[in-house]
Design an enzyme around this catalytic site. Structure first.
Site, PDB file in Angstrom:
ATOM      1  CG  ASN A  29      38.715  22.126  59.730  1.00  0.00           C
ATOM      2  OD1 ASN A  29      37.804  22.949  59.632  1.00  0.00           O
ATOM      3  ND2 ASN A  29      39.552  21.862  58.727  1.00  0.00           N
ATOM      4  CD1 TRP A  30      33.777  21.216  64.183  1.00  0.00           C
ATOM      5  CD2 TRP A  30      32.023  22.592  64.381  1.00  0.00           C
ATOM      6  NE1 TRP A  30      33.413  21.221  65.506  1.00  0.00           N
ATOM      7  CE2 TRP A  30      32.332  22.055  65.656  1.00  0.00           C
ATOM      8  CE3 TRP A  30      30.964  23.487  64.263  1.00  0.00           C
ATOM      9  CZ2 TRP A  30      31.610  22.395  66.798  1.00  0.00           C
ATOM     10  CZ3 TRP A  30      30.235  23.816  65.396  1.00  0.00           C
ATOM     11  CH2 TRP A  30      30.557  23.273  66.647  1.00  0.00           C
ATOM     12  CE  LYS A  31      38.304  19.065  56.874  1.00  0.00           C
ATOM     13  NZ  LYS A  31      38.825  18.003  56.000  1.00  0.00           N
ATOM     14  CD  GLU A  82      39.488  19.976  53.065  1.00  0.00           C
ATOM     15  OE1 GLU A  82      39.356  18.766  53.329  1.00  0.00           O
ATOM     16  OE2 GLU A  82      38.934  20.889  53.711  1.00  0.00           O
ATOM     17  CB  SER A 100      41.578   9.520  58.523  1.00  0.00           C
ATOM     18  OG  SER A 100      41.095   9.865  57.243  1.00  0.00           O
ATOM     19  CG  HIS A 127      42.958  22.396  55.525  1.00  0.00           C
ATOM     20  ND1 HIS A 127      42.534  21.571  54.504  1.00  0.00           N
ATOM     21  CD2 HIS A 127      42.805  21.676  56.676  1.00  0.00           C
ATOM     22  CE1 HIS A 127      42.131  20.421  55.005  1.00  0.00           C
ATOM     23  NE2 HIS A 127      42.283  20.450  56.325  1.00  0.00           N
ATOM     24  N   GLY A 135      40.162  12.799  55.276  1.00  0.00           N
ATOM     25  CA  GLY A 135      38.808  12.390  54.924  1.00  0.00           C
ATOM     26  C   GLY A 135      38.701  11.105  54.139  1.00  0.00           C
ATOM     27  CD  GLU A 186      44.948  18.359  58.484  1.00  0.00           C
ATOM     28  OE1 GLU A 186      44.036  17.840  59.122  1.00  0.00           O
ATOM     29  OE2 GLU A 186      44.768  19.289  57.684  1.00  0.00           O
ATOM     30  N   GLY A 236      38.961  16.240  61.717  1.00  0.00           N
ATOM     31  CA  GLY A 236      37.949  16.646  60.759  1.00  0.00           C
ATOM     32  C   GLY A 236      36.602  16.023  61.060  1.00  0.00           C
ATOM     33  N   GLY A 237      36.239  14.990  60.329  1.00  0.00           N
ATOM     34  CA  GLY A 237      34.915  14.392  60.431  1.00  0.00           C
ATOM     35  C   GLY A 237      34.535  13.968  61.839  1.00  0.00           C
TER      36      GLY A 237
END
Length: 254
Positions: free
Chosen positions: A18-20, A110, A216, A108, A184, A178, A237-238
């Protein structure tokens, strides 16, 4: 990395990135090329899992063209429930499919916490995704306060009950657990916590549904998380923003 039967006794693992809201056109194309090149270089030794990347909508066409024929799938990060209409700024499931997507992330945290999306709204989006032939990746998870209060499983069960429409067709739904407090932050749930939650989720799903862990995930903890019996992959994610770290996580999926 090619797909296999999704209701097999051994569920094929999925590593999804997930590049967000990250990367511009040249950066996204470079990252996609780096993933393709790693797959080519690995040859027969590439990870025996499915790979998926979910870039921002502005990068779908660019990244999709780079990934074409590589075995790495393309997904969206969200969609509207409707096929078309006067919804400024939104993207329909049909538009995602038209851009080459096979999956879409929905619900999600977010989106739930930052945009006030309810289970009912997520449910309608899942129906829209299925209408367009997309596999929905439904995200569920508890906050730190909810876990400390001992209600984590109840919260996740309510997300599942409120968000999943009827009886999903085989392969049309993937769950991503999640824990909100781990996204994150560099924190990750304990292996016992992950195993217990995934088992609780599994008991509420049709047989064969894949359950990913997110929060994470990185090359250092991926092997231990992915070794758990009820974990069918990861939503990253990151660490998905760097080809080497994403590929390292994929190598941990065997």
């Amino acid at each position: 990395m090619g797909p296999r039967g999704r209701n097999m006794a051994v569920r094929t693992k999925l590593i999804a990135g997930n590049w967000k809201m990250n990367l511009l056109c040249e950066e996204g194309a470079a990252l996609a090329r780096a993933l393709v090149q790693r797959g080519v270089a690995a040859g027969a030794g590439r990870p025996d899992c499915e790979l998926l990347v979910c870039p921002p909508a502005t990068l779908l066409a660019t990244v999709g063209s780079v990934l074409a024929g590589s075995g790495v799938a393309l997904g969206g990060q969200d969609c509207h429930a409707a096929a078309k209409g006067a919804f400024t700024g939104d993207i329909s499931p049909e538009m995602l499919a038209d851009a080459g997507c096979t999956h879409v992330i929905l619900g999600h945290s977010e989106r739930r916490h930052g945009h006030g999306e309810s289970d009912a709204a997520v449910r309608e989006k899942i129906l829209g995704a299925w209408r367009a032939g997309l596999t929905a990746i439904l995200c569920v998870g508890e906050t730190r306060a909810q876990r400390e209060a001992g209600t984590a499983i109840d919260i996740v069960a309510s997300h599942l009950a409120g968000s999943i429409p009827g009886n999903p067709a085989s392969g049309s739904l993937i769950i991503a657990y999640e824990p909100v407090w781990a996204i994150g932050t560099g924190l990750a749930a304990t292996l016992d916590d992950v195993a217990a939650m995934h088992a609780a989720i599994r008991s509420r799903l049709p047989a064969g549904t894949r359950i990913l862990y997110g929060g994470s995930v990185n090359p250092q903890n991926a092997a231990s998380v992915l070794s758990l019996a009820e974990v069918d992959g990861a939503l990253v994610g990151g660490a998905s923003l760097e080809a080497e770290s994403f590929w390292a996580i994929a190598r941990c999926s065997v």
